[in-house]
Design an enzyme around this catalytic site. Structure first.
Site, PDB file in Angstrom:
ATOM      1  N   SER A   1      38.187  22.675 -35.038  1.00 32.67           N
ATOM      2  CA  SER A   1      36.474  22.352 -34.751  1.00 32.67           C
ATOM      3  C   SER A   1      36.878  20.903 -35.497  1.00 32.67           C
ATOM      4  O   SER A   1      37.380  21.019 -36.435  1.00 32.67           O
ATOM      5  CB  SER A   1      36.165  23.124 -35.724  1.00 32.67           C
TER       6      SER A   1
ATOM      7  N   HIS B   1      37.445  22.190 -30.262  1.00 31.61           N
ATOM      8  CA  HIS B   1      35.877  23.387 -30.249  1.00 31.61           C
ATOM      9  C   HIS B   1      35.359  21.813 -31.160  1.00 31.61           C
ATOM     10  O   HIS B   1      35.143  21.155 -32.117  1.00 31.61           O
ATOM     11  CB  HIS B   1      36.296  24.338 -31.105  1.00 31.61           C
TER      12      HIS B   1
ATOM     13  N   ASP C   1      30.756  21.177 -32.523  1.00 35.73           N
ATOM     14  CA  ASP C   1      29.762  21.902 -33.190  1.00 35.73           C
ATOM     15  C   ASP C   1      28.729  21.330 -32.651  1.00 35.73           C
ATOM     16  O   ASP C   1      28.218  20.408 -32.921  1.00 35.73           O
ATOM     17  CB  ASP C   1      30.583  22.244 -34.204  1.00 35.73           C
TER      18      ASP C   1
ATOM     19  N   MET D   1      25.131  21.039 -33.346  1.00 29.45           N
ATOM     20  CA  MET D   1      23.797  21.334 -34.068  1.00 29.45           C
ATOM     21  C   MET D   1      22.524  20.884 -34.079  1.00 29.45           C
ATOM     22  O   MET D   1      22.967  19.588 -33.722  1.00 29.45           O
ATOM     23  CB  MET D   1      24.394  21.126 -35.845  1.00 29.45           C
TER      24      MET D   1
ATOM     25  N   HIS E   1      30.383  23.761 -28.027  1.00 24.97           N
ATOM     26  CA  HIS E   1      29.752  25.369 -28.950  1.00 24.97           C
ATOM     27  C   HIS E   1      28.334  24.942 -29.119  1.00 24.97           C
ATOM     28  O   HIS E   1      28.232  24.004 -30.519  1.00 24.97           O
ATOM     29  CB  HIS E   1      30.580  25.633 -30.154  1.00 24.97           C
TER      30      HIS E   1
ATOM     31  N   MET F   1      24.961  24.842 -30.677  1.00 29.36           N
ATOM     32  CA  MET F   1      23.632  25.646 -31.956  1.00 29.36           C
ATOM     33  C   MET F   1      22.808  25.082 -31.975  1.00 29.36           C
ATOM     34  O   MET F   1      22.564  24.507 -32.686  1.00 29.36           O
ATOM     35  CB  MET F   1      24.867  25.624 -33.132  1.00 29.36           C
TER      36      MET F   1
ATOM     37  N   MET G   1      30.768  34.624 -34.007  1.00 34.72           N
ATOM     38  CA  MET G   1      30.461  34.080 -35.476  1.00 34.72           C
ATOM     39  C   MET G   1      31.228  35.106 -36.271  1.00 34.72           C
ATOM     40  O   MET G   1      30.895  35.961 -36.138  1.00 34.72           O
ATOM     41  CB  MET G   1      29.036  33.000 -35.433  1.00 34.72           C
TER      42      MET G   1
ATOM     43  N   ASP H   1      35.130  32.204 -34.280  1.00 30.92           N
ATOM     44  CA  ASP H   1      34.452  30.862 -35.223  1.00 30.92           C
ATOM     45  C   ASP H   1      33.789  30.723 -36.366  1.00 30.92           C
ATOM     46  O   ASP H   1      32.687  31.526 -37.220  1.00 30.92           O
ATOM     47  CB  ASP H   1      33.211  30.500 -34.773  1.00 30.92           C
TER      48      ASP H   1
HETATM   49  C1  DX5 Z   1      30.459  27.199 -38.037  1.00 29.50           C
HETATM   50  C2  DX5 Z   1      30.522  26.151 -36.687  1.00 29.50           C
HETATM   51  C3  DX5 Z   1      32.190  26.499 -36.713  1.00 29.50           C
HETATM   52  C4  DX5 Z   1      32.821  25.678 -37.844  1.00 29.50           C
HETATM   53  C5  DX5 Z   1      34.119  26.435 -38.406  1.00 29.50           C
HETATM   54  O1  DX5 Z   1      29.001  26.995 -37.739  1.00 29.50           O
HETATM   55  O2  DX5 Z   1      30.722  26.975 -35.378  1.00 29.50           O
HETATM   56  O3  DX5 Z   1      33.243  26.052 -35.368  1.00 29.50           O
HETATM   57  O4  DX5 Z   1      33.079  24.633 -37.500  1.00 29.50           O
HETATM   58  O5  DX5 Z   1      34.887  25.037 -39.017  1.00 29.50           O
HETATM   59  P1  DX5 Z   1      35.724  26.549 -40.558  1.00 29.50           P
HETATM   60  O6  DX5 Z   1      36.775  27.120 -39.974  1.00 29.50           O
HETATM   61  O7  DX5 Z   1      35.650  25.560 -41.584  1.00 29.50           O
HETATM   62  O8  DX5 Z   1      34.285  27.587 -40.916  1.00 29.50           O
HETATM   63 ZN    ZN Z   2      31.881  26.741 -33.484  1.00 29.27          ZN
END
Ligand code: DX5
Ligand code: ZN
Length: 217
Positions: free
Chosen positions: A9, A34, A36, A38, A67, A69, A138, A173
């Site tokens: 990620s 990956h 993320d 947000m 991903h 969110m 998750m 994840d």
């Molecule tokens: C959290 C993200 C994950 C996160 C993983 O909301 O969806 O993808 O970046 O990071 P680590 O592996 O450090 O938990």
């Molecule tokens: Zn993620």
């Protein structure tokens, strides 16, 4: 194929150097990248809009796993598809119409994923498995990298059972590292997202650490 894929990620990457970071993790063995996304509403953090993902796309040679969110999610599906996502994952908790959301993702021609927060039971997505190419489990409450792993092996086993012989990935994840990864693979996961466990101790000046970290998972 059941070979385990590692999807670093880039939330844990250097935010001033994404192009070189993406090239480094792919050179060092990442299977997917990956991303993320947000929105500061569905999760208490804010990251990448479609223009940023479009810029990342220029450097991703493997597979861009986006991903989302965000809530509502439907208004942004087209934009992230246009930005070059290969797979778009929406959260089942992001709104009342996950079935329509997955249909909308598939209509863009991209692969479709559905994500479950730790508090959401596997049964919540039982009726959309035919529309999903991936289920993202998750193992942290979403919003940040580097959080403590929440054990979801029971949910992963149940999902694997529900999926049966459908071609659906189970992606884990959050908090994935060399200790937690084997538990999840044994339970049926085949894609492992890792942020802090891949990027820690490395940099674009020392990308070998990324390769060591990826191989250790
Ligand atoms: C959290 C993200 C994950 C996160 C993983 O909301 O969806 O993808 O970046 O990071 P680590 O592996 O450090 O938990
Ligand atoms: Zn993620």
């Amino acid at each position: 194929d059941r070979r385990i894929k590692i999807a670093p990620s880039i939330l844990s990457a250097d935010f001033a150097d994404f192009g070189r970071e993406i090239r480094a993790i792919e050179d060092q063995g990442a299977d997917w990248v990956h991303v993320d996304v947000m929105d500061g509403h569905f999760v208490p953090n804010l990251t990448f809009g479609p223009p940023a993902v479009k810029a990342f796309r220029k450097h991703v040679k493997t597979f861009m796993d986006v991903h989302l969110m965000i809530a509502p999610v439907d208004p942004f599906i087209e934009a992230y598809a246009e930005a070059g996502a290969d797979l778009i994952t929406a959260h089942v908790e992001a709104g009342p119409h996950i079935h329509r959301t997955l249909q909308a993702i598939r209509a863009t021609g991209k692969k479709a994923g559905v994500a479950l927060n730790p508090g959401t039971p596997a049964e919540a997505i039982e009726h959309v498995l035919d529309l999903a190419d991936l289920v993202c489990v998750m193992t942290v409450n979403p919003g940040f990298g580097g959080q403590k792993f929440i054990d979801m092996t029971g949910k992963v086993r149940k999902l694997r059972q529900m999926i049966g012989d459908r071609p659906v990935h189970i992606e884990i994840d959050g908090g994935v590292d060399p200790v937690t990864a084997p538990l999840l693979v044994a339970a049926g996961a085949d894609v492992l997202v890792a942020g802090s466990a891949v990027f820690r101790g490395g940099s674009v000046a020392n990308p070998e650490a990324y390769g060591d970290n990826i191989r250790a998972i």
